[in-house]
Design a protein around this motif. Structure first.
Motif, PDB file in Angstrom:
ATOM      1  N   SER A 402       1.033  -1.214  -0.150  1.00 31.19           N
ATOM      2  CA  SER A 402      -0.160  -0.200  -0.078  1.00 31.19           C
ATOM      3  C   SER A 402       0.795   1.244  -0.175  1.00 31.19           C
ATOM      4  CB  SER A 402      -0.806  -0.045   1.200  1.00 31.19           C
ATOM      5  OG  SER A 402      -1.743  -1.239   1.046  1.00 31.19           O
ATOM      6  N   TRP A 403       1.854   1.355   1.107  1.00 31.72           N
ATOM      7  CA  TRP A 403       3.009   2.495   0.962  1.00 31.72           C
ATOM      8  C   TRP A 403       3.319   2.774  -0.526  1.00 31.72           C
ATOM      9  CZ3 TRP A 403       4.315   5.386   5.162  1.00 31.72           C
ATOM     10  CH2 TRP A 403       5.454   6.124   4.887  1.00 31.72           C
ATOM     11  N   ILE A 404       3.874   1.773  -1.159  1.00 28.01           N
ATOM     12  CA  ILE A 404       4.711   1.889  -2.501  1.00 28.01           C
ATOM     13  C   ILE A 404       3.785   2.336  -3.474  1.00 28.01           C
ATOM     14  CG2 ILE A 404       5.918   1.001  -4.209  1.00 28.01           C
ATOM     15  CD1 ILE A 404       7.381  -0.842  -2.100  1.00 28.01           C
ATOM     16  N   GLN A 405       2.417   1.816  -3.570  1.00 20.25           N
ATOM     17  CA  GLN A 405       1.417   2.210  -4.661  1.00 20.25           C
ATOM     18  C   GLN A 405       1.009   3.584  -4.387  1.00 20.25           C
ATOM     19  OE1 GLN A 405      -1.189  -1.064  -3.985  1.00 20.25           O
ATOM     20  NE2 GLN A 405      -0.356  -2.150  -5.765  1.00 20.25           N
ATOM     21  N   ARG A 406       0.999   3.908  -3.144  1.00 21.98           N
ATOM     22  CA  ARG A 406       0.612   5.114  -2.579  1.00 21.98           C
ATOM     23  C   ARG A 406       1.409   6.430  -2.954  1.00 21.98           C
ATOM     24  NH1 ARG A 406      -0.177   7.418   3.482  1.00 21.98           N
ATOM     25  NH2 ARG A 406       1.994   7.456   3.089  1.00 21.98           N
ATOM     26  N   ASP A 407       2.586   6.297  -2.583  1.00 19.67           N
ATOM     27  CA  ASP A 407       3.791   7.375  -2.475  1.00 19.67           C
ATOM     28  C   ASP A 407       4.586   7.240  -3.632  1.00 19.67           C
ATOM     29  OD1 ASP A 407       2.584   8.304  -0.335  1.00 19.67           O
ATOM     30  OD2 ASP A 407       4.310   7.557   1.143  1.00 19.67           O
ATOM     31  N   ARG A 408       4.581   6.108  -4.217  1.00 18.97           N
ATOM     32  CA  ARG A 408       5.759   5.679  -5.445  1.00 18.97           C
ATOM     33  C   ARG A 408       7.063   6.161  -5.041  1.00 18.97           C
ATOM     34  NH1 ARG A 408       3.986   7.971 -11.299  1.00 18.97           N
ATOM     35  NH2 ARG A 408       5.575   6.645 -11.528  1.00 18.97           N
ATOM     36  N   ASN A 409       7.297   5.711  -3.947  1.00 19.10           N
ATOM     37  CA  ASN A 409       8.606   5.924  -3.524  1.00 19.10           C
ATOM     38  C   ASN A 409       9.017   4.460  -2.539  1.00 19.10           C
ATOM     39  OD1 ASN A 409       8.408   6.295  -0.531  1.00 19.10           O
ATOM     40  ND2 ASN A 409       7.734   8.329  -0.975  1.00 19.10           N
ATOM     41  N   LEU A 410      10.273   4.284  -2.377  1.00 15.47           N
ATOM     42  CA  LEU A 410      10.770   3.127  -1.541  1.00 15.47           C
ATOM     43  C   LEU A 410      11.409   3.475  -0.144  1.00 15.47           C
ATOM     44  CD1 LEU A 410      12.536   1.499  -4.654  1.00 15.47           C
ATOM     45  CD2 LEU A 410      10.388   1.296  -3.934  1.00 15.47           C
ATOM     46  N   ASP A 411      10.905   4.471   0.227  1.00  5.93           N
ATOM     47  CA  ASP A 411      11.327   4.817   1.733  1.00  5.93           C
ATOM     48  C   ASP A 411      11.253   3.794   2.561  1.00  5.93           C
ATOM     49  OD1 ASP A 411      11.999   7.490   0.692  1.00  5.93           O
ATOM     50  OD2 ASP A 411      10.681   8.542   1.932  1.00  5.93           O
ATOM     51  N   ILE A 412      10.062   2.859   2.502  1.00  2.00           N
ATOM     52  CA  ILE A 412       9.894   1.779   3.273  1.00  2.00           C
ATOM     53  C   ILE A 412      10.701   0.650   3.428  1.00  2.00           C
ATOM     54  CG2 ILE A 412       8.241   0.388   1.920  1.00  2.00           C
ATOM     55  CD1 ILE A 412       6.572   0.461   4.417  1.00  2.00           C
ATOM     56  N   LYS A 459      10.166   8.524  -9.640  1.00  2.00           N
ATOM     57  CA  LYS A 459       9.118   7.563  -8.871  1.00  2.00           C
ATOM     58  C   LYS A 459       9.320   6.059  -9.125  1.00  2.00           C
ATOM     59  CE  LYS A 459       6.956  11.322  -7.806  1.00  2.00           C
ATOM     60  NZ  LYS A 459       7.029  11.821  -6.372  1.00  2.00           N
ATOM     61  N   ALA A 460       8.866   5.393  -8.114  1.00  2.00           N
ATOM     62  CA  ALA A 460       9.025   4.058  -8.172  1.00  2.00           C
ATOM     63  C   ALA A 460       7.993   3.528  -9.069  1.00  2.00           C
ATOM     64  CB  ALA A 460       8.726   3.514  -6.921  1.00  2.00           C
ATOM     65  N   LEU A 633      14.635   2.973  -8.793  1.00  2.00           N
ATOM     66  CA  LEU A 633      13.885   4.265  -9.090  1.00  2.00           C
ATOM     67  C   LEU A 633      12.893   4.401  -7.741  1.00  2.00           C
ATOM     68  CD1 LEU A 633      12.615   3.995 -12.639  1.00  2.00           C
ATOM     69  CD2 LEU A 633      14.598   5.407 -11.875  1.00  2.00           C
ATOM     70  N   GLY A 634      12.809   5.580  -7.332  1.00  2.00           N
ATOM     71  CA  GLY A 634      12.002   6.071  -6.154  1.00  2.00           C
ATOM     72  C   GLY A 634      12.805   5.919  -4.832  1.00  2.00           C
TER      73      GLY A 634
END
Length: 678
Positions: A402-412, A459-460, A633-634
């Motif tokens: 859910s995190w990656i799909q929402r923010d399109r980054n890989l911080d998590i 963006k991821a 990416l991301g």
């Protein structure tokens, strides 16, 4: 009295000594460090560490070394409650039925407990009543640990219900002698046997604790030393209140304790205070929300009471003045709670909360996520609601997706812990195991590392396998590990490091520091054109954004002061730290502790490495020679990936590469590839 250490140096016990290494010992350490810097030796060392030590034993050792487990273990005896005789105990009375919960007649309702007056050995008696949020009377909430041990019956609405020993002790202490007391207590006010009700009531926790007139923190019954610890806590809080001017955050030396009205370093009062700071309550996950949103907090431990402000004032004074280094009182759990409580709602992104609460405990592993949802400022768009019908692995995986799909980054992905810390089998390597305890925070969750953007503003573009076991991501291999150093996990005189001190570990520590230095200086030049020594010093702290900013020359002075300080201060768990205090000027002592704390944030629990292209950086414990450094990416940081088979990769963790943290790795026209990460 002289004794010979494992490292070959001579230590004078109980008196002054010159802590410098002799030329012979210095030569010996350099020779050992040079050997350890050789790639063949590193390959053998990593193979032995990963292939021979059993995984379960390795994880147990890791937890005892880094997490709250070790502190809890050493203070377990200190915190044993003093037995309070109870002559009258309620047994299951004949003619009384066990209490049965009724379904709430409407939504948005909670139960409150009316605790009837009593004293001493009187039977505990209460009533449970349902209220809507609009009709709530004035009430308090109890923050406590459920604990282990036998259950005991109490009277509830004329029937009997079982509660744990710790809660029974709390109710005996908290009930008034002549008037009722209205409380919300999770074990009684929520039907714990109803999964649907638990899932629903958990969503109200923030509102419940924030709406209470006061949160009562119950640390447990009195122990043999708890009153001594609370007495010292109040003394430290008074010292903090009387402090003004330039003395704030200045390290206090051993000789300055008594003039400030504090006991000597060897006084058992310090251990008694440490035992209070490491009561089991401080390690639990739910208490973070309970304290953070409370309007008022009071702390109760048996017959002792103190305000929350005194508790945090004492902890901050110990941390600011580096008293943790000389007294072995670790205030980090109290400081963590204080920090959570001081933030406003906008300063609580979920990922940062999850990372900072990693070393907390939860009886139910799903609560490592659910307990923080009520605090998070960005949780609404994740569509992540408590659901106790899913197991912990499903909850953790669903959150990452859910995190990656929402923010399109890989911080998590930066939160993925080293493999030796993981405790849940079967998780994909790219999913953080929030139930695991880790030695350090991910770079992306620390304010000092927000400058990192290894993938630029990209963006991821990730997809997931049908069973959510595979993460498909695009990126670029920018380098590979050519040399990997020993892990930085030895004792340092600062909060949050709890390796046992010993002569053998002291020797390994000296080898490790020299090994890193030799590895760095094998690079005759650096690809960015910077001075190699300057790059090495910046790498040790992850090029953290320092507040206030200091010059590169001043940073090197801090590093040299730290080297001189660490040479003695870390030995045998800080036994000889007073020597460092005498040998360093006040200014250099401040520099040394400053660099120590910044290095701890970036490097503790990590390895130093150099790459085939001549870069240097910090990587996870499990990284090996030949692992790929990849920019996805991301991604805020580069990541370490290990190719396995059939074009699959295993996710090892985030890393810091000096000169590759601001999009340099992707370049103008990057050649991308797909990575299938399991």
């Amino acid at each position: 009295m002289l004794r010979r250490s494992w490292d070959g140096s001579t230590v004078q016990m109980g008196g002054e000594h010159n802590a410098k290494l002799t030329p012979m010992n210095e030569w010996l350490y350099k020779a050992r460090a040079t050997l350890n810097s050789a790639r063949p030796f590193q390959r053998v060392e990593i193979f032995l560490d990963h292939a021979i030590m059993p995984g379960k034993k390795k994880k147990r050792i890791t937890r005892l070394k880094w997490a709250a487990d070790y502190r809890l273990e050493i203070h377990r005896r200190d915190n044993q409650p003093v037995e309070i005789p109870i002559s009258i105990k309620l047994k299951e009375p004949l003619g009384l039925q066990p209490y049965k919960y009724s379904v709430f007649p409407e939504k948005n309702m909670i139960r409150l407990m009316t605790l009837f007056p009593g004293s001493g050995d009187d039977v505990i008696e209460c009533n449970l009543s349902a209220y809507s949020f609009q009709d709530l009377p004035s009430y308090e909430t109890l923050s406590y640990t459920w604990g282990k041990g036998p259950s005991h019956p109490i009277l509830c609405n004329g029937q009997f219900i079982f509660i744990k020993e710790n809660l029974r002790s709390a109710l005996r202490r908290l009930r008034n002698s002549s008037s009722v007391r209205i409380l919300w207590i999770d074990a009684l006010c929520i039907n714990q046997g109803d999964t649907e009700e638990r899932s629903s009531q958990v969503q109200h926790m923030r509102k419940i604790y924030h709406g209470a007139t006061r949160v009562v923190v119950w640390l447990g019954e009195s122990s043999r030393t708890s009153s001594t610890g609370f007495s010292l806590l109040r003394d430290v809080a008074r010292a903090a209140s009387s402090e003004t001017g330039s003395n704030v955050q200045k390290p206090i030396t051993i000789g300055e304790l008594t003039p400030k009205g504090l006991p000597e370093r060897s006084s058992p009062s310090w251990r008694a205070l440490s035992a209070i700071f490491w009561r089991e309550w401080f390690t639990r996950i739910w208490i973070i929300q309970e304290v953070s949103v409370a309007q008022s907090v009071v702390v109760v431990c048996g017959a002792d009471t103190c305000s929350w402000s005194d508790m945090t004032r004492a902890a901050k004074y110990i941390s600011d003045h580096s008293l943790d280094a000389i007294t072995d009182v670790d205030p980090k759990l109290v400081m963590k709670l204080s920090d959570f409580r001081m933030r406003d709602d906008k300063q609580r992104p979920l990922l940062r909360l999850l990372s900072e609460a990693r070393n907390s405990y939860a009886t139910d592993a799903r609560d490592k996520v659910y307990a923080l949802l009520g605090l998070a400022s960005d949780v609404d768009s994740l569509s992540l609601l408590p659901d106790y019908s899913q197991d912990a692995s499903e909850v953790y995986t669903r959150m990452v997706k859910s995190w990656i799909q929402r923010d399109r980054n890989l911080d998590i992905l930066s939160a993925v812990e080293d493999n030796r810390c993981r405790v849940r089998p079967g998780l994909p390597s790219w999913v953080p195991d929030w139930d695991a305890h880790v030695p350090t925070l991910p770079f992306s969750s620390h304010p000092g590392f927000t400058f990192m953007c290894a993938a630029g503003d990209s963006k991821a573009t990730c997809t997931f396998g049908p069973d959510n076991k595979v993460l498909n991501a695009r990126g670029k291999i920018i380098d590979s590990l050519d040399s990997v150093g020993m892990i930085f996990d030895e004792f340092i005189p600062a909060s949050g490091t709890i390796s046992r001190g010993s002569s053998m570990r002291d020797g390994l520590s000296r080898i490790r520091t020299r090994q890193w230095h030799i590895m760095a200086h094998k690079l005759m030049s650096y690809p960015t054109g910077e001075n190699v020594e300057s790059v090495f010093v910046q790498t040790l702290i992850g090029q953290v954004k320092l507040e206030p900013a200091i010059s590169s020359d001043e940073l090197r002075l801090c590093y040299y002061a730290w080297r001189q300080y660490f040479e003695v201060a870390h030995r045998e768990h800080g036994m000889y730290i007073q020597i460092s205090h005498k040998e360093l000027s006040t200014e250099d002592l401040a520099r040394a502790t400053y660099f120590m704390k910044e290095q701890q944030k970036a490097a503790y629990g990590r390895r130093f490495f150099t790459t085939k292209n001549g870069y240097m950086g910090l990587s996870p414990y499990s990284s090996r020679i030949g692992d790929s450094i990849v920019v996805l990416l991301g991604g805020r940081t580069p990541f370490i990936l290990r190719k396995t088979k059939k074009n699959r990769y295993r996710f090892i963790g985030e890393c810091y590469v000096h000169g590759m943290m601001n999009g340099e790795g992707l370049g103008q026209n990057p050649e991308m590839q797909d990575f299938h990460i399991w």
